[in-house]
Design a protein around this motif. Structure first.
Motif, PDB file in Angstrom:
ATOM      1  N   ALA A 222       0.813  -1.213   0.000  1.00 26.33           N
ATOM      2  CA  ALA A 222       0.000   0.000   0.000  1.00 26.33           C
ATOM      3  C   ALA A 222       0.847   1.264   0.000  1.00 26.33           C
ATOM      4  O   ALA A 222       0.404   2.313  -0.472  1.00 26.33           O
ATOM      5  N   THR A 223       2.068   1.219   0.515  1.00 28.81           N
ATOM      6  CA  THR A 223       2.935   2.398   0.552  1.00 28.81           C
ATOM      7  C   THR A 223       3.588   2.651  -0.789  1.00 28.81           C
ATOM      8  O   THR A 223       4.241   3.676  -0.985  1.00 28.81           O
ATOM      9  N   GLY A 224       3.473   1.725  -1.743  1.00 25.93           N
ATOM     10  CA  GLY A 224       4.106   1.866  -3.053  1.00 25.93           C
ATOM     11  C   GLY A 224       5.460   1.196  -3.132  1.00 25.93           C
ATOM     12  O   GLY A 224       6.074   1.171  -4.199  1.00 25.93           O
ATOM     13  N   ALA A 225       5.934   0.645  -1.999  1.00 24.20           N
ATOM     14  CA  ALA A 225       7.221  -0.054  -1.995  1.00 24.20           C
ATOM     15  C   ALA A 225       7.068  -1.381  -2.731  1.00 24.20           C
ATOM     16  O   ALA A 225       6.032  -2.045  -2.649  1.00 24.20           O
ATOM     17  N   SER A 226       8.098  -1.759  -3.458  1.00 25.13           N
ATOM     18  CA  SER A 226       8.017  -3.016  -4.215  1.00 25.13           C
ATOM     19  C   SER A 226       9.236  -3.877  -3.947  1.00 25.13           C
ATOM     20  O   SER A 226      10.289  -3.395  -3.534  1.00 25.13           O
ATOM     21  N   CYS A 227       9.070  -5.174  -4.194  1.00 27.76           N
ATOM     22  CA  CYS A 227      10.135  -6.156  -4.034  1.00 27.76           C
ATOM     23  C   CYS A 227       9.804  -7.392  -4.846  1.00 27.76           C
ATOM     24  O   CYS A 227       8.747  -7.468  -5.470  1.00 27.76           O
ATOM     25  N   LYS A 228      10.695  -8.356  -4.823  1.00 22.49           N
ATOM     26  CA  LYS A 228      10.504  -9.604  -5.573  1.00 22.49           C
ATOM     27  C   LYS A 228      10.095 -10.717  -4.614  1.00 22.49           C
ATOM     28  O   LYS A 228      10.690 -10.888  -3.558  1.00 22.49           O
TER      29      LYS A 228
ATOM     30  N   LEU B  99       7.772 -29.532   3.331  1.00 20.53           N
ATOM     31  CA  LEU B  99       6.801 -30.235   4.177  1.00 20.53           C
ATOM     32  C   LEU B  99       5.477 -30.299   3.442  1.00 20.53           C
ATOM     33  O   LEU B  99       5.401 -30.848   2.347  1.00 20.53           O
ATOM     34  N   ASP B 100       4.398 -29.726   3.997  1.00 20.74           N
ATOM     35  CA  ASP B 100       3.111 -29.771   3.295  1.00 20.74           C
ATOM     36  C   ASP B 100       2.836 -28.480   2.524  1.00 20.74           C
ATOM     37  O   ASP B 100       1.735 -28.265   2.044  1.00 20.74           O
ATOM     38  N   LEU B 101       3.841 -27.611   2.385  1.00 20.82           N
ATOM     39  CA  LEU B 101       3.738 -26.363   1.628  1.00 20.82           C
ATOM     40  C   LEU B 101       4.760 -26.386   0.486  1.00 20.82           C
ATOM     41  O   LEU B 101       5.331 -27.424   0.183  1.00 20.82           O
ATOM     42  N   TYR B 102       4.975 -25.212  -0.125  1.00 21.81           N
ATOM     43  CA  TYR B 102       5.964 -25.064  -1.189  1.00 21.81           C
ATOM     44  C   TYR B 102       6.914 -23.941  -0.804  1.00 21.81           C
ATOM     45  O   TYR B 102       6.539 -22.997  -0.108  1.00 21.81           O
ATOM     46  N   LYS B 103       8.151 -24.020  -1.265  1.00 19.87           N
ATOM     47  CA  LYS B 103       9.160 -23.033  -0.910  1.00 19.87           C
ATOM     48  C   LYS B 103       8.868 -21.697  -1.574  1.00 19.87           C
ATOM     49  O   LYS B 103       8.401 -21.640  -2.706  1.00 19.87           O
ATOM     50  N   ALA B 104       9.189 -20.615  -0.840  1.00 20.47           N
ATOM     51  CA  ALA B 104       9.049 -19.249  -1.347  1.00 20.47           C
ATOM     52  C   ALA B 104      10.201 -18.430  -0.808  1.00 20.47           C
ATOM     53  O   ALA B 104      10.838 -18.796   0.179  1.00 20.47           O
ATOM     54  N   SER B 105      10.472 -17.309  -1.457  1.00 24.65           N
ATOM     55  CA  SER B 105      11.505 -16.396  -0.969  1.00 24.65           C
ATOM     56  C   SER B 105      11.140 -14.977  -1.358  1.00 24.65           C
ATOM     57  O   SER B 105      10.425 -14.760  -2.338  1.00 24.65           O
ATOM     58  N   ALA B 106      11.617 -14.009  -0.559  1.00 25.86           N
ATOM     59  CA  ALA B 106      11.387 -12.595  -0.840  1.00 25.86           C
ATOM     60  C   ALA B 106      12.731 -11.893  -0.815  1.00 25.86           C
ATOM     61  O   ALA B 106      13.595 -12.208   0.007  1.00 25.86           O
ATOM     62  N   SER B 107      12.918 -10.924  -1.709  1.00 26.80           N
ATOM     63  CA  SER B 107      14.181 -10.177  -1.721  1.00 26.80           C
ATOM     64  C   SER B 107      13.901  -8.694  -1.952  1.00 26.80           C
ATOM     65  O   SER B 107      13.101  -8.333  -2.808  1.00 26.80           O
ATOM     66  N   GLY B 108      14.550  -7.876  -1.123  1.00 27.51           N
ATOM     67  CA  GLY B 108      14.433  -6.422  -1.253  1.00 27.51           C
ATOM     68  C   GLY B 108      13.112  -5.869  -0.777  1.00 27.51           C
ATOM     69  O   GLY B 108      12.721  -4.787  -1.205  1.00 27.51           O
ATOM     70  N   CYS B 109      12.406  -6.583   0.105  1.00 24.90           N
ATOM     71  CA  CYS B 109      11.099  -6.114   0.569  1.00 24.90           C
ATOM     72  C   CYS B 109      11.277  -5.208   1.805  1.00 24.90           C
ATOM     73  O   CYS B 109      11.767  -5.667   2.835  1.00 24.90           O
ATOM     74  N   PRO B 110      10.842  -3.928   1.743  1.00 26.25           N
ATOM     75  CA  PRO B 110      10.930  -3.073   2.913  1.00 26.25           C
ATOM     76  C   PRO B 110       9.929  -3.463   4.009  1.00 26.25           C
ATOM     77  O   PRO B 110      10.165  -3.202   5.189  1.00 26.25           O
ATOM     78  N   ASN B 111       8.823  -4.089   3.639  1.00 29.24           N
ATOM     79  CA  ASN B 111       7.844  -4.543   4.637  1.00 29.24           C
ATOM     80  C   ASN B 111       8.416  -5.778   5.325  1.00 29.24           C
ATOM     81  O   ASN B 111       8.686  -6.783   4.680  1.00 29.24           O
ATOM     82  N   LYS B 112       8.566  -5.685   6.675  1.00 27.09           N
ATOM     83  CA  LYS B 112       9.231  -6.780   7.394  1.00 27.09           C
ATOM     84  C   LYS B 112       8.407  -8.049   7.413  1.00 27.09           C
ATOM     85  O   LYS B 112       8.958  -9.147   7.443  1.00 27.09           O
TER      86      LYS B 112
END
Length: 198
Positions: free
Chosen positions: A120-126, A135-148
């Motif tokens: 909502a602040t306009g900040a973007s990341c990958k 386990l019972d989910l799938y792997k994910a990753s975030a890079s350069g995200c200002p939202n903690k």
């Protein structure tokens, strides 16, 4: 008398006899007339046929085939008048119905890949959503995200048409619904909007 002379004499006698028969047959109707000259030999024996216009018609089609009179070429020598050629105007093409909107793939496999996330602040990341199981989910990753909250995403899942992003320990960081080629939703803790596009 030798045999060869005897047979030769027999052949000559036979030839003379045949010649006499032929000359008698030819002389019979011509008796008392002068011998025909070369011109008489060229005259036709049968009377000449009267000459007139020759007409012809095409043959009927074989049984089982249909043909119209225009299917046959005109007879040879027929007086055929050719109509002046007129330009053929093609009819307007049938209007084409508009194409339906493209079908956007949905489901778990359609969201696998790297996304550009914007809060909502306009900040973007990958944010990358992998097809590798965790386990019972799938792997994910975030890079350069200002939202903690978004920067801590390590897993994801797809349930009931929604993408769930998880932090370590199983906490839901965000929920997004697939809409066309984008994912729209909100961050779970703050409720702030979140959009992800390719």
């Amino acid at each position: 008398m030798p045999r060869s002379l005897l047979s030769t004499a027999a052949i000559l006698a036979l030839a003379a006899g045949l010649g006499a028969c032929a000359s008698q047959r030819l002389e019979g109707p011509m008796r008392g007339r002068a011998a025909p000259g070369p011109q008489a030999a060229l005259e036709p024996i049968a009377p000449a046929m009267p000459s007139g216009p020759v007409t012809s018609e095409p043959l009927a089609p074989p049984p089982g085939a249909s043909a119209s009179p225009t299917d046959f070429p005109p007879p040879v020598g027929a007086n055929v008048s050719v109509a002046p050629s007129t330009p053929v105007i093609a009819p307007d093409p049938t209007p084409v119905a508009p194409l339906p909107p493209p079908v956007v793939a949905s489901g778990r496999s359609s969201v696998v890949g790297t996304w550009n996330a914007k809060d909502a602040t306009g900040a973007s990341c990958k944010v990358s959503l992998s097809s590798a199981p965790a386990l019972d989910l799938y792997k994910a990753s975030a890079s350069g995200c200002p939202n903690k909250d978004l920067s801590k995403v390590t897993a994801w899942d797809y349930r009931d048409g929604e993408v769930y992003l998880y932090q370590p320990g199983g906490t839901v960081a965000a929920r997004l619904r697939q809409g066309g080629a984008a994912l729209d939703g909100a961050l779970s803790k703050s409720g702030a909007s979140l959009a992800m596009v390719r």
